[in-house]
Each structure stands twice: as structure tokens, then as C-alpha cells.
Design an enzyme around this catalytic site. Sequence first.
Site, PDB file in Angstrom:
ATOM      1  CE  LYS A 134      21.685  94.635  90.618  1.00  0.00           C
ATOM      2  NZ  LYS A 134      20.951  93.538  91.269  1.00  0.00           N
TER       3      LYS A 134
ATOM      4  N   GLY B 192      23.672  91.497 104.647  1.00  0.00           N
ATOM      5  CA  GLY B 192      22.403  91.390 105.364  1.00  0.00           C
ATOM      6  C   GLY B 192      22.599  90.874 106.780  1.00  0.00           C
TER       7      GLY B 192
ATOM      8  CE1 TYR C 282      24.200  97.038  91.932  1.00  0.00           C
ATOM      9  CE2 TYR C 282      23.573  99.157  91.004  1.00  0.00           C
ATOM     10  CZ  TYR C 282      23.242  98.012  91.698  1.00  0.00           C
ATOM     11  OH  TYR C 282      21.952  97.831  92.144  1.00  0.00           O
TER      12      TYR C 282
ATOM     13  CB  VAL D  64      20.276 110.051 100.708  1.00  0.00           C
ATOM     14  CG1 VAL D  64      19.013 109.794  99.914  1.00  0.00           C
ATOM     15  CG2 VAL D  64      20.263 111.462 101.256  1.00  0.00           C
TER      16      VAL D  64
ATOM     17  NE  ARG E 166      27.878 110.134  97.601  1.00  0.00           N
ATOM     18  CZ  ARG E 166      27.376 109.375  98.565  1.00  0.00           C
ATOM     19  NH1 ARG E 166      28.155 108.748  99.399  1.00  0.00           N
ATOM     20  NH2 ARG E 166      26.087 109.226  98.694  1.00  0.00           N
TER      21      ARG E 166
ATOM     22  CG  ASP F 231      29.121  83.134  97.431  1.00  0.00           C
ATOM     23  OD1 ASP F 231      28.614  83.565  96.361  1.00  0.00           O
ATOM     24  OD2 ASP F 231      30.135  83.620  97.944  1.00  0.00           O
TER      25      ASP F 231
ATOM     26  CG  ASP G  43      21.708  87.203 102.567  1.00  0.00           C
ATOM     27  OD1 ASP G  43      22.902  87.460 102.790  1.00  0.00           O
ATOM     28  OD2 ASP G  43      20.874  88.069 102.256  1.00  0.00           O
TER      29      ASP G  43
ATOM     30  CB  ILE H  66      23.615 117.947 101.376  1.00  0.00           C
ATOM     31  CG1 ILE H  66      22.395 117.741 102.280  1.00  0.00           C
ATOM     32  CG2 ILE H  66      23.205 118.143  99.924  1.00  0.00           C
ATOM     33  CD1 ILE H  66      21.381 118.882 102.248  1.00  0.00           C
TER      34      ILE H  66
END
Length: 312
Positions: free
Chosen positions: A145, A36, A141, A185, A270, A54, A31, A201
Site C-alpha cells: 500500500k 468479491g 500488505y 471484526v 493475534r 485481473d 474485478d 475476541i
Amino acid sequence: MRLLVTGAAGFIGSHLCRRLVAEGHEVVGFDDLSEGNAQVNLADVPEVKLVAGDLRDAEAVAAAATGCDAILHHAARKSVPRSVREPEAFVEVNVRGTLNVLLAAREAGASVVFASSSSVYGDQEVYPLSESFEPRPRSPYAATKLAGEALMRSWWHSYGVPTVSLRYFNVYGPFQDPASEYAAVIPRFVTACLTGSTPVIYGDGEQARDFTFIDDVVEANLLAARAPQAARGLVLNAGGGREPTTVNELLALVAVAAGNAPEPRFEPAREGDIRRSHADISLARELLGYDPKVAIDEGVRRTVDWSAARAG
Ligand SMILES: NC(=O)c1ccc[n+]([C@@H]2O[C@H](COP(=O)([O-])OP(=O)(O)OC[C@H]3O[C@@H](n4cnc5c(N)ncnc54)[C@H](O)[C@@H]3O)[C@@H](O)[C@H]2O)c1
């Protein structure tokens, strides 16, 4: 077994370390400590050999993987809005970094479990979400993935490295950070209800999510690390296995568990927030025997109890 957990100091990675150590495995953590917090998240597992490095440093990743039988690859940049602002950094860490993990796995003869994300689905018309649907990543992002999944698949077919990509859906539980600007959330609501501050919210709160308790995700990883031939190279949904929960319902559950129901403040939705997320987990059930156990009310209660004990 000797296993490497990348992202070991983070939320999911630290839970993996704890479980693997409890099962008697030798665990190397990797890490860069950018997100973290090892002092908090790994305080109770000093057995983990933590390497501060890294993912973009191929030699450091290869050194950490030496002698490992399996790699649980969880280190990543993960904020969707930040990925829109800094796409290069996300590709460097999440794609180049994943390539470095796969190169190291090939060298070490290790299998790889990759932490992918339901965000690769983007907006879909049909639910529950099946792995057979065409991915529609909306953010850099999500695109990183999807690229990671493709690399995983190709490493199995090209080099015989056993890989499985698990698509996670709103993972939650103890040790999830409530403090960051992009906090999830559940830790935000838990903090609000326990401290009496106002929960926010976004939108009308009727957006629904497939919340998945951390212990079920840890179990999915252990199953995937010893995946049978039929699962190798594949992408599998690792959702909660139940109907999704709306954000309004979630706040009510947190309020009951915390014994305090502060009035929420509603703010504009959002940008890019999807309406619904719900995994079809039948493939993971069939191929891995994945069988999530923790329903949302139980998982919320355990998360609130943990947060209350930590605060008090
Ligand atoms: N939490 C969720 O609901 C969720 C959902 C879908 C996918 N995921 C994926 O699961 C994985 C773990 O998520 P998490 O919630 O535990 O996140 P987290 O931020 O708590 O953990 C990620 C860890 O990766 C480390 N890291 C970041 N960049 C690094 C780099 N360049 N080199 C080395 N380490 C680096 C961070 O310091 C952090 O400890 C991520 O890959 C994330 O994309 C999580």
C-alpha cells in the site's frame, strides 16, 4: 462522468458503484471475482458494466479504463496474514496492478483515487495518526500500500495525472463479508449476536480502532475524485473523525443493536495486532471538505438492521 471502479464486486467497490449509478454516472466495474461476489453485492445495480479481469493484465485494465474520467482503484489482495505467507502475489497484484491502473489512467486522461490503508503506519507512539508521520509498514500488505501511494504521488508529479491516496481505517457497513477466514471484526460480531453463536475476541479486547462507516468512505472518494490542485498527489487519512472504539465496547454496541448479548470467548492476541488506531483527519477536512457523519452506534445499528433483514 464515466468512472472505472476496480474491485467493483467487493465490499467498498460495490458501494461506490451503487452511489455513482444513483448520481447518474456511467460506471465500469473491474474485478477478477477472486474475493468479491457480484451476484450478491451488485445485484441491485445492473447498470454497472462489469468486466471480469485481473489487475495484472495491463491490456485488460487499459481497455476497461478507455473513455473514463476517473478511476476509483479498490481491487487488491488485502489479508495481512496471507501477505506474510505469499508476498510475491501481493506485490504482483497490489503494486504491479496499481502500476497498470496508473498507466491506463495516463492513457485515458483519468484521475485516480487509490484505496490505501492505515496499516502503512504500523506501530506509532503518538496519536492521532498524522500523514506527516514516518510510515512503518509491518507486513508485505502494508508495504504494497505504501508503494502504491508512492506511485500515485509520482504519477501526479511526473505525468500530471491527478491522484489522491486515501488511507482507510477499519471500514464497515452492509455487504461486508462475515464468512471469510480473515473477516473483519464487525461482521463477525454481527453474525454472532444475530445467530447466538460465540463472538471471539483476540487479546483482552481493549485494543481500539477507528471504525469508519462505509457511507463516509464513499463520500471521501467522491470528494477525492474532484480534488482541488492542493490535494493532488497527496495521501489523506479517511478515518471516522471520532475517538476510537475498543473491541469490547464494539461488542456491547452490536449486542444492543441486535438485542442479544452472547458471552464472548477470549483467545490469544493475534500476532502483529496493534493496540490503537486513530486518524487525524484534519488534512482531508481542510483540502477535500471531508466530514464523516456516521457515529459508531448509528453505523452499527444500520449494519445490524441490514444483516437481520437479509437473514430474515
Ligand atoms: N475494508 C477495510 O477496512 C479496508 C481498510 C483499508 C484499506 N482497504 C482497501 O480498500 C480496498 C477495498 O477493500 P474491501 O474491503 O472492499 O475488499 P474486498 O476484498 O471486498 O474487495 C476487493 C476486490 O478486489 C478484487 N480483486 C482482488 N484481486 C484482484 C485482481 N488481481 N484483479 C482484479 N480484482 C481483484 C476482489 O475480487 C474483491 O472484489 C482494498 O484495496 C483494500 O486494501 C480496505
